[in-house]
Motif scaffolding. Structure first.
Motif, mmCIF file in Angstrom:
data_model
loop_
_atom_site.group_PDB
_atom_site.id
_atom_site.type_symbol
_atom_site.label_atom_id
_atom_site.label_comp_id
_atom_site.label_asym_id
_atom_site.label_seq_id
_atom_site.Cartn_x
_atom_site.Cartn_y
_atom_site.Cartn_z
ATOM 1 N N MET A 1 0.777 -1.339 0.002
ATOM 2 C CA MET A 1 0.088 -0.110 0.032
ATOM 3 C C MET A 1 0.758 1.389 0.064
ATOM 4 S SD MET A 1 -3.021 0.993 -0.240
ATOM 5 C CE MET A 1 -4.290 -0.138 0.506
ATOM 6 N N ILE A 2 1.972 1.167 0.630
ATOM 7 C CA ILE A 2 3.064 2.243 0.779
ATOM 8 C C ILE A 2 3.414 2.676 -0.515
ATOM 9 C CG2 ILE A 2 5.060 3.341 1.678
ATOM 10 C CD1 ILE A 2 4.334 1.729 4.370
ATOM 11 N N GLU A 3 4.035 1.639 -1.507
ATOM 12 C CA GLU A 3 4.643 1.792 -2.684
ATOM 13 C C GLU A 3 3.441 2.576 -3.609
ATOM 14 O OE1 GLU A 3 7.625 -1.669 -2.854
ATOM 15 O OE2 GLU A 3 5.576 -2.325 -3.171
ATOM 16 N N LEU A 4 2.142 1.946 -3.522
ATOM 17 C CA LEU A 4 1.121 2.562 -4.364
ATOM 18 C C LEU A 4 0.712 4.093 -3.900
ATOM 19 C CD1 LEU A 4 -1.492 -0.614 -4.489
ATOM 20 C CD2 LEU A 4 0.119 0.464 -6.473
ATOM 21 N N ILE A 5 0.858 4.239 -2.908
ATOM 22 C CA ILE A 5 0.570 5.740 -2.497
ATOM 23 C C ILE A 5 1.684 6.519 -2.973
ATOM 24 C CG2 ILE A 5 0.594 7.207 -0.292
ATOM 25 C CD1 ILE A 5 -1.130 5.010 0.830
ATOM 26 N N PHE A 6 2.723 6.179 -2.772
ATOM 27 C CA PHE A 6 4.070 7.006 -3.311
ATOM 28 C C PHE A 6 3.910 7.209 -4.639
ATOM 29 C CE2 PHE A 6 8.446 7.232 -4.719
ATOM 30 C CZ PHE A 6 8.814 8.275 -4.103
ATOM 31 N N VAL A 7 3.544 6.146 -5.585
ATOM 32 C CA VAL A 7 3.473 6.275 -7.075
ATOM 33 C C VAL A 7 2.246 7.296 -7.435
ATOM 34 C CG1 VAL A 7 2.726 5.015 -9.318
ATOM 35 C CG2 VAL A 7 4.328 4.157 -7.479
ATOM 36 N N ILE A 8 0.982 7.467 -6.532
ATOM 37 C CA ILE A 8 0.120 8.046 -6.855
ATOM 38 C C ILE A 8 0.644 9.659 -6.241
ATOM 39 C CG2 ILE A 8 -2.277 8.803 -5.924
ATOM 40 C CD1 ILE A 8 -2.610 5.621 -5.724
ATOM 41 N N VAL A 9 1.389 9.866 -5.479
ATOM 42 C CA VAL A 9 1.729 11.148 -5.015
ATOM 43 C C VAL A 9 2.760 11.733 -5.966
ATOM 44 C CG1 VAL A 9 3.140 12.419 -3.344
ATOM 45 C CG2 VAL A 9 1.577 10.800 -2.455
ATOM 46 N N GLY B 1 0.861 13.056 -8.953
ATOM 47 C CA GLY B 1 0.124 14.099 -8.601
ATOM 48 C C GLY B 1 0.709 15.175 -8.837
ATOM 49 N N ILE B 2 2.144 15.173 -8.261
ATOM 50 C CA ILE B 2 3.071 16.062 -8.501
ATOM 51 C C ILE B 2 3.218 16.651 -9.913
ATOM 52 C CG2 ILE B 2 5.552 16.884 -8.190
ATOM 53 C CD1 ILE B 2 5.204 15.354 -5.105
ATOM 54 N N ALA C 1 1.631 15.829 -12.525
ATOM 55 C CA ALA C 1 0.481 16.468 -13.147
ATOM 56 C C ALA C 1 0.186 17.987 -12.687
ATOM 57 C CB ALA C 1 -0.697 15.609 -12.798
ATOM 58 N N ALA C 2 0.601 18.137 -11.521
ATOM 59 C CA ALA C 2 0.298 19.526 -11.020
ATOM 60 C C ALA C 2 1.570 20.531 -11.822
ATOM 61 C CB ALA C 2 0.485 19.722 -9.473
ATOM 62 N N VAL C 3 2.663 19.953 -12.029
ATOM 63 C CA VAL C 3 3.612 20.697 -12.594
ATOM 64 C C VAL C 3 3.334 21.048 -14.483
ATOM 65 C CG1 VAL C 3 5.905 20.737 -13.420
ATOM 66 C CG2 VAL C 3 5.272 20.347 -11.002
ATOM 67 N N ALA C 4 2.912 19.855 -14.904
ATOM 68 C CA ALA C 4 2.513 19.772 -16.518
ATOM 69 C C ALA C 4 1.505 20.497 -17.005
ATOM 70 C CB ALA C 4 2.824 18.524 -16.948
ATOM 71 N N LEU C 5 0.130 20.390 -16.120
ATOM 72 C CA LEU C 5 -0.922 20.794 -16.646
ATOM 73 C C LEU C 5 -0.878 22.233 -17.003
ATOM 74 C CD1 LEU C 5 -3.565 18.842 -14.792
ATOM 75 C CD2 LEU C 5 -3.104 18.571 -17.054
ATOM 76 N N PRO C 6 -0.504 23.155 -16.053
ATOM 77 C CA PRO C 6 -0.472 24.618 -16.481
ATOM 78 C C PRO C 6 0.479 24.800 -17.653
ATOM 79 C CG PRO C 6 0.175 24.181 -14.026
ATOM 80 C CD PRO C 6 0.186 23.024 -14.730
ATOM 81 N N LYS C 7 1.433 24.241 -17.899
ATOM 82 C CA LYS C 7 2.278 24.342 -19.188
ATOM 83 C C LYS C 7 1.435 23.922 -20.389
ATOM 84 C CE LYS C 7 6.806 24.095 -17.072
ATOM 85 N NZ LYS C 7 7.144 25.472 -17.174
ATOM 86 N N PHE C 8 0.502 22.878 -20.480
ATOM 87 C CA PHE C 8 -0.184 22.510 -21.349
ATOM 88 C C PHE C 8 -1.268 23.490 -21.865
ATOM 89 C CE2 PHE C 8 1.222 17.925 -20.513
ATOM 90 C CZ PHE C 8 1.747 17.683 -21.747
ATOM 91 N N ALA C 9 -1.845 24.203 -20.724
ATOM 92 C CA ALA C 9 -2.718 25.067 -21.021
ATOM 93 C C ALA C 9 -2.308 26.529 -21.709
ATOM 94 C CB ALA C 9 -3.516 25.679 -19.398
ATOM 95 N N ASP C 10 -0.843 26.894 -21.520
ATOM 96 C CA ASP C 10 -0.508 27.894 -22.181
ATOM 97 C C ASP C 10 0.211 27.404 -23.500
ATOM 98 O OD1 ASP C 10 0.667 30.360 -22.296
ATOM 99 O OD2 ASP C 10 2.655 29.800 -21.854
#
Length: 141
Positions: free
Chosen positions: A9-17, A20-21, A23-32
């Motif tokens: 479960m810890i490995e899966l949570i780590f991958v999801i985090v 998420g990071i 995606a948070a960095v990439a999405l604003p760049k795609f909008a521009d």
């Protein structure tokens, strides 16, 4: 000893985090990216329209007519159909031109911004931004 071949479960949570990071960095760049594509297309369109008006002028001079193309003839068969081989579609959506045919006034829309207004002066052959128009400086350099 029994070996497990599953993720904890810890490995899966780590991958999801981590995802998420990223995606948070990439999405604003795609909008521009969409807005930058509209700007690049607009710059190319303005250069093409200006070159086509000049080309039409040169063809007229060779025939003995020193007049610039008129507003009504500029839109013959569609937006800029009087000078372009393939006229542009009249659409008020992002990355497209819109106008009232024959008016000499055209709008180009970048993303969700207010459309940039252009005009054509048939006495001087000038195609450019209307004074005080939004985003003029990024489209005409």
């Amino acid at each position: 000893m029994k070996f497990s071949r599953a993720f904890t479960m810890i490995e899966l949570i780590f991958v999801i985090v981590v995802l998420g990071i990223l995606a948070a960095v990439a999405l604003p760049k795609f909008a521009d990216t969409r807005e930058q594509a509209d700007i690049a297309k607009g710059r190319g369109d303005v250069a093409t329209i200006r070159a086509a008006i000049m080309n039409e002028r040169q063809a007229r001079v060779i025939k003995g007519d020193s007049n610039w193309i008129t507003n009504a003839n500029l839109d013959n068969g569609g937006l800029f159909g009087g000078v372009l081989t393939y006229p542009m579609t009249n659409s008020a959506t992002a990355g497209n031109w819109s106008a009232t045919p024959g008016s000499g006034t055209y709008n180009y829309k970048i993303g969700d911004n207010t459309p940039t207004q252009f005009d054509y002066n048939s006495s001087s052959g000038r195609f450019g931004c209307t004074e005080g128009s939004n985003d003029c400086d990024v489209l005409v350099k």
